[in-house]
Each structure stands twice: as structure tokens, then as C-alpha cells.
Design an enzyme around this catalytic site. Sequence first.
Site, PDB file in Angstrom:
ATOM      1  N   MET A  34      42.178  64.168 -72.407  1.00 27.73           N
ATOM      2  CA  MET A  34      42.921  65.731 -72.427  1.00 27.73           C
ATOM      3  C   MET A  34      43.709  66.030 -71.330  1.00 27.73           C
ATOM      4  SD  MET A  34      39.142  67.309 -72.500  1.00 27.73           S
ATOM      5  CE  MET A  34      38.956  65.653 -73.379  1.00 27.73           C
ATOM      6  N   PRO A  35      44.774  65.405 -71.149  1.00 27.13           N
ATOM      7  CA  PRO A  35      45.514  65.470 -69.934  1.00 27.13           C
ATOM      8  C   PRO A  35      46.490  66.883 -70.110  1.00 27.13           C
ATOM      9  CG  PRO A  35      46.108  63.498 -71.018  1.00 27.13           C
ATOM     10  CD  PRO A  35      45.286  64.196 -71.938  1.00 27.13           C
ATOM     11  N   TYR A  36      47.003  67.029 -68.778  1.00 23.92           N
ATOM     12  CA  TYR A  36      47.901  68.025 -68.844  1.00 23.92           C
ATOM     13  C   TYR A  36      49.226  67.371 -67.766  1.00 23.92           C
ATOM     14  CZ  TYR A  36      50.124  72.431 -66.609  1.00 23.92           C
ATOM     15  OH  TYR A  36      50.909  73.517 -66.328  1.00 23.92           O
TER      16      TYR A  36
END
Lengths: 73, 73, 73, 73, 73, 73
Positions: free
Chosen positions: C1-3
Amino acid sequence: MPYVNFRVTKEGVTAEQKLALIQGATELLQRVLNKNPATTFVIIDEVETDNWGIGYENVTSLRAQAAAQAQKA
Amino acid sequence: MPYVNFRVTKEGVTAEQKLALIQGATELLQRVLNKNPATTFVIIDEVETDNWGIGYENVTSLRAQAAAQAQKA
Amino acid sequence: MPYVNFRVTKEGVTAEQKLALIQGATELLQRVLNKNPATTFVIIDEVETDNWGIGYENVTSLRAQAAAQAQKA
Amino acid sequence: MPYVNFRVTKEGVTAEQKLALIQGATELLQRVLNKNPATTFVIIDEVETDNWGIGYENVTSLRAQAAAQAQKA
Amino acid sequence: MPYVNFRVTKEGVTAEQKLALIQGATELLQRVLNKNPATTFVIIDEVETDNWGIGYENVTSLRAQAAAQAQKA
Amino acid sequence: MPYVNFRVTKEGVTAEQKLALIQGATELLQRVLNKNPATTFVIIDEVETDNWGIGYENVTSLRAQAAAQAQKA
């Protein structure tokens, strides 16, 4: 799909407290803006007290001053 | 002179993978916006799984649930 | 779940170019770290050229200098 | 009530140097924008050299190249 | 002295809703970590829907798809 | 190759003041950490007063209170 970033000083924050921040911020965004929790990210950054400044001082010094003050009282 | 910040969970990302992110993002900005690689910054933040939340849970719990699920299967 | 957060100067970036950055960064994270696109966030910040500095100058000045240079050539 | 975030490579920055950044940035905001130091936050992030890229390379490589260059000279 | 940064899409968030986020986050930090509200900063960034991507799409497209879906129903 | 991000309220900061912040921060990093100005980025974010909170209030209210106070004096 909001993103929330907490930055706090690194002073022994527990996993339970972090979870409380995650859940509180997620609930807040759901309640106020009807945001979907499934796409609400919360990231907590813990910052060393030497690396955080306020009022010309770092937090390391502020904590030491508060401790000295408390001992005198 | 763009700035790119990746935030990913701290789960054993290797130096090679980090370099692939750096090079991929730099190439992307050069290709799409004609940005100069010499002044393209890429910074990767690795975040502890206790410090990252989604859907009212932290990633530590999500990984444990996925592992338990996988074991059952 | 990267940003992923891109910061670029506000100089007429089109919606198509922004989408290319979104898709390129998402593909990069899927390829390099096996990240799920459904929980990959990409945010693009466009920054006024007066508000971005490098080498003691703001980008407004750098662009003016480059334009003057180009005219002379 | 400004917020300042320095991001520098993690290469042995001392507490004294960090304090100089805190005080310098606070003084700058007081002098230029008349901001109140009591509500001026300065946060310094130190980033591993593997996690910082510029010009298609990470800073770890750039430092190694510079060291090799220096040895030859 | 924490810092909280909300990033949400720019879709008509009212001043009242923003204030609810500010107050909710401040109360959360006071309750969970005993942080002083007088030095708790909350900053809300509103991001254009063209500039926010998830799952290989920008939010502009996601909103259009949802509206089309709703109309069919 | 440092990165500096100032976040201040959007209250009429001039291009000259922004340049003073850019130059001051660049000089600070050169003096304290011997950083190369050619690869020192400074980015200034201006935040609407409705979007910045401190002490359970937004800055819009704080400015109105200060103005009312000043008028009474």
C-alpha cells in the site's frame, strides 16, 4: 481516499497508541467527510527529540528543562 | 527539478529495489515531462508496519491475517 | 500500500501527463516491489515557480535566464 | 506558525549541527516574515544514502565515486 | 508538539468540515498521547482530482465512473 | 543535496520574501553542513488560513480575534 500523516516525537509511543491514532483519524474522516476507510491511509512518523525544534530549542532540551523544573517543585 | 517521495512499508526492501525505484521514477519524469535527471531527487521513506494504517487496522495485523489465511489454504 | 508524492513546478502540466505519472509510478511499484495497485496512492503537487528555489535562485528567474539565453543563440 | 522540514542524508549530522539548522530556520522566519518562534516548528529528517537518489544514482554510489576520485588525486 | 497533515481531494470541503478535522485530530492527540493542543498543528491539503491517482486511474475518472454507474441504477 | 520545505499561511507573502527564505535556507545548509547550493531544493507551500489549525482553532479565527483585540486597544 485520504492520506493522514502524524508526526510526533519519538518518546516511547506504543503500538496500542499508534493503533488508536490510526483508528481515530480513520473514524474522523469517515464521520466528517464520508471517506471510505478501505482507502484511508494513516502514517505515523516518529522524530528523534534532537531533530525537532520549537522556539529556538530542540525538544531534548525542552524535556530536560521540564524534568529539572519538576524536580525542584 | 522535480522531487519524488516514495513511502513504503519497511519490509526488507533491498538496495537494488530502491535503486530500481530511483531509476524508474527519474526515467518517468524525463520521459513524460522532459525533466533533467541531474536535478531530479527521489527519496524513499520506509515506514514500520505498526506505523501504517489502512481500513482501521495497522499493516502488522494485515500481514499476520494474510499469513494465517495462507497457512489455512 | 505505497504512497508516492511527485512535486513539480506548475508550468502547464496536462491531465494526460499527470495520468502518465500516476500510471508509471503505480506500474513501477507493482513491478519492483509487487505492490497492489488498488492501494497505491499517487499525489502530484504543482508548485509555483516563485515558490521553488535551487542554487540560491527561484525557478522564475532560472526560466527567464534560460529564455534570454535561448533568444541570444 | 510556520513549519519547516529539512531532509538531509544521514551522514553523521551532530546534535549541534541540527540545533544550528533549527535556530537558523527559526531566525530566518522571524526576520523575513515576522513569525513567532514560539510556534515555529522545525523537523529534520535524516535519510539513508541508499534511499536518496539523484541523476539516476543513489547517494551511496555518488559518495563512493567521490572517495575514489579523491584517492586518485 | 505534534504535526498532523491531512491530504484529501479538493471536492468542496467546507470551512466547518475543515474545522471538524482540526478539532478531531487535536482532541485525538490530547487523549491518546497527552499532547498539548497549544502546540498541535493541523494542516489540510486539498488536492485536485486530476492530481490524485489510485489503481492506475485518477480520481476524476473514478468519480465520473461512479456517477455513470449511479445514473444507470 | 538537501531538501527544505517551508509551510506558511497564505497571507500575502511576496516573491521577495520567498526569495529571502530560499536564499536564507540555502546559505544555512551551506554554512552548517557544507551542502552544495546547486543541489539544494527549497519549496515553499502557502496554506489557506482555513486549512491550518492550532489549539483547536483555525488561523482564520485566530487572525479575526487578534484584529478585534487590536481594535479594542
